[in-house]
Design an enzyme around this catalytic site. Structure first.
Site, mmCIF file in Angstrom:
data_model
loop_
_atom_site.group_PDB
_atom_site.id
_atom_site.type_symbol
_atom_site.label_atom_id
_atom_site.label_comp_id
_atom_site.label_asym_id
_atom_site.label_seq_id
_atom_site.Cartn_x
_atom_site.Cartn_y
_atom_site.Cartn_z
ATOM 1 N N HIS A 182 44.895 40.429 39.662
ATOM 2 C CA HIS A 182 44.375 39.782 40.688
ATOM 3 C C HIS A 182 44.382 38.715 40.780
ATOM 4 C CE1 HIS A 182 41.017 39.557 43.575
ATOM 5 N NE2 HIS A 182 41.180 40.444 43.838
ATOM 6 N N GLU A 212 46.516 37.036 44.389
ATOM 7 C CA GLU A 212 45.752 35.677 45.103
ATOM 8 C C GLU A 212 45.593 34.444 44.689
ATOM 9 O OE1 GLU A 212 41.472 37.063 45.588
ATOM 10 O OE2 GLU A 212 42.190 39.545 46.863
ATOM 11 N N HIS A 244 44.569 46.819 45.738
ATOM 12 C CA HIS A 244 45.359 45.928 46.114
ATOM 13 C C HIS A 244 46.944 46.493 45.321
ATOM 14 C CE1 HIS A 244 43.625 42.196 46.599
ATOM 15 N NE2 HIS A 244 42.653 42.200 45.621
HETATM 16 CO CO CO Z 1 40.803 41.033 45.369
#
Ligand code: CO
Length: 298
Positions: A182, A212, A244
């Site tokens: 993530h 991210e 995602h």
């Molecule tokens: Co997220």
């Protein structure tokens, strides 16, 4: 006769007073008598808005139940965005604070809270703070412990690398695995680099990038080229294969990892298996839960 009656009266009074002296402290202590121990487990996942991805979380919950027969296991989602999103579709999930409030009201005295997150980022910090607050609160929960996420201690990272590596598909020369973490602006983002190092000790063709934060996909592409990689197995480095994984990783949009890799001449193949659905990795979260349960008795 008269004096006997009088002494009987005084004796009765004395007995009554004595009885009161014995009864009073017991009466005063009534409220402080420790409640009978009641144990519970609370699993906290980030949460997912993808119904198919819930199976990974459900499977972790059944594994926790199997590890602690007779101990109630509750589930909470730490992401408010996810909770609000699924509430629109009629699915109501508790926040960690709501779940602990329920358990306090039901008389739980010992609760092990297990984070189902990958790294000790913001979500984990919030769980710690919430658990501590419930422990300090009058009529809260006397004993609350918090189990560490997947990648916490240096040995957790090493063990996780072995478990992840073991669960990856067999590959031929020119094939690599790229795991999608993530990523966060929190200092715990460094856990991805630590995991990458441990994975490279086992296999030079397993790479990590994040959606991210860093490393980005663009950071990793030159390394894939240098390694002579042509085909890339994509898989999420998250407990579930949620939004995602399905969109940013495997989606058809031109900015998905699959599309970007294709545009750079690689042939990508997406594997929508969350870490929670990889038994060797799921077991590690359950091991961390066992440590948290042990901590309750210390
Ligand atoms: Co997220």
């Amino acid at each position: 006769m008269r004096s006997f009656a009088a002494s009987a009266f005084w004796r009765a009074l004395l007995t009554a007073l004595l009885a009161l002296c014995v009864a009073l402290p017991a009466f005063a202590g009534e409220d402080k008598k420790p409640a009978p121990a009641r144990r519970g487990i609370l699993l906290v996942a980030f949460g997912t808005s993808v119904p198919e991805a819930v199976t990974a979380i459900d499977s972790l919950k059944s594994q926790a139940e199997a590890a602690f027969p007779g101990v109630p296991v509750r589930l909470a989602y730490s992401s408010k965005i996810i909770r609000d999103k699924i509430a629109g579709g009629g699915v109501v999930k508790r926040s960690p604070a709501q779940a602990l409030a329920d358990m306090a009201a039901e008389g739980f005295t010992h609760v092990a809270v297990q984070s189902l997150h990958s790294i000790p980022g913001r979500e984990y910090g919030d769980i710690k703070a919430t658990a501590e607050a419930f422990q300090a609160m009058p009529k809260g929960i006397a004993h609350v412990s918090v189990g560490r996420p997947l990648l916490f201690l240096p040995e957790d990272i090493k063990t996780a690398a072995e478990a992840i590596h073991k669960s990856l598909p067999a590959r031929k020369k020119g094939e690599a695995v790229l795991l999608m973490g993530h990523g966060t602006e929190h200092p715990a983002n460094a856990a991805y680099a630590a995991l990458q190092l441990e994975l490279w000790k086992l296999d030079r063709d397993v790479f990590i990038a994040t959606v991210e934060s860093t490393p980005t996909l663009d950071d990793v592409i030159p390394a894939l080229k240098r390694a002579g990689v042509r085909s890339v197995h994509l898989a999420p480095l998250m407990s579930v294969a949620g939004d995602h994984a399905r969109n940013d990783m495997a989606g058809d949009e031109e900015d998905s990892w699959a599309s970007k890799l294709k545009a750079k001449g690689f042939s990508p193949k997406a594997d929508l298996t969350g870490l929670g659905s990889r038994p060797a990795v799921a077991r590690l979260w359950i091991e961390h839960l066992k440590d948290a349960v042990k901590e309750l008795d210390q």
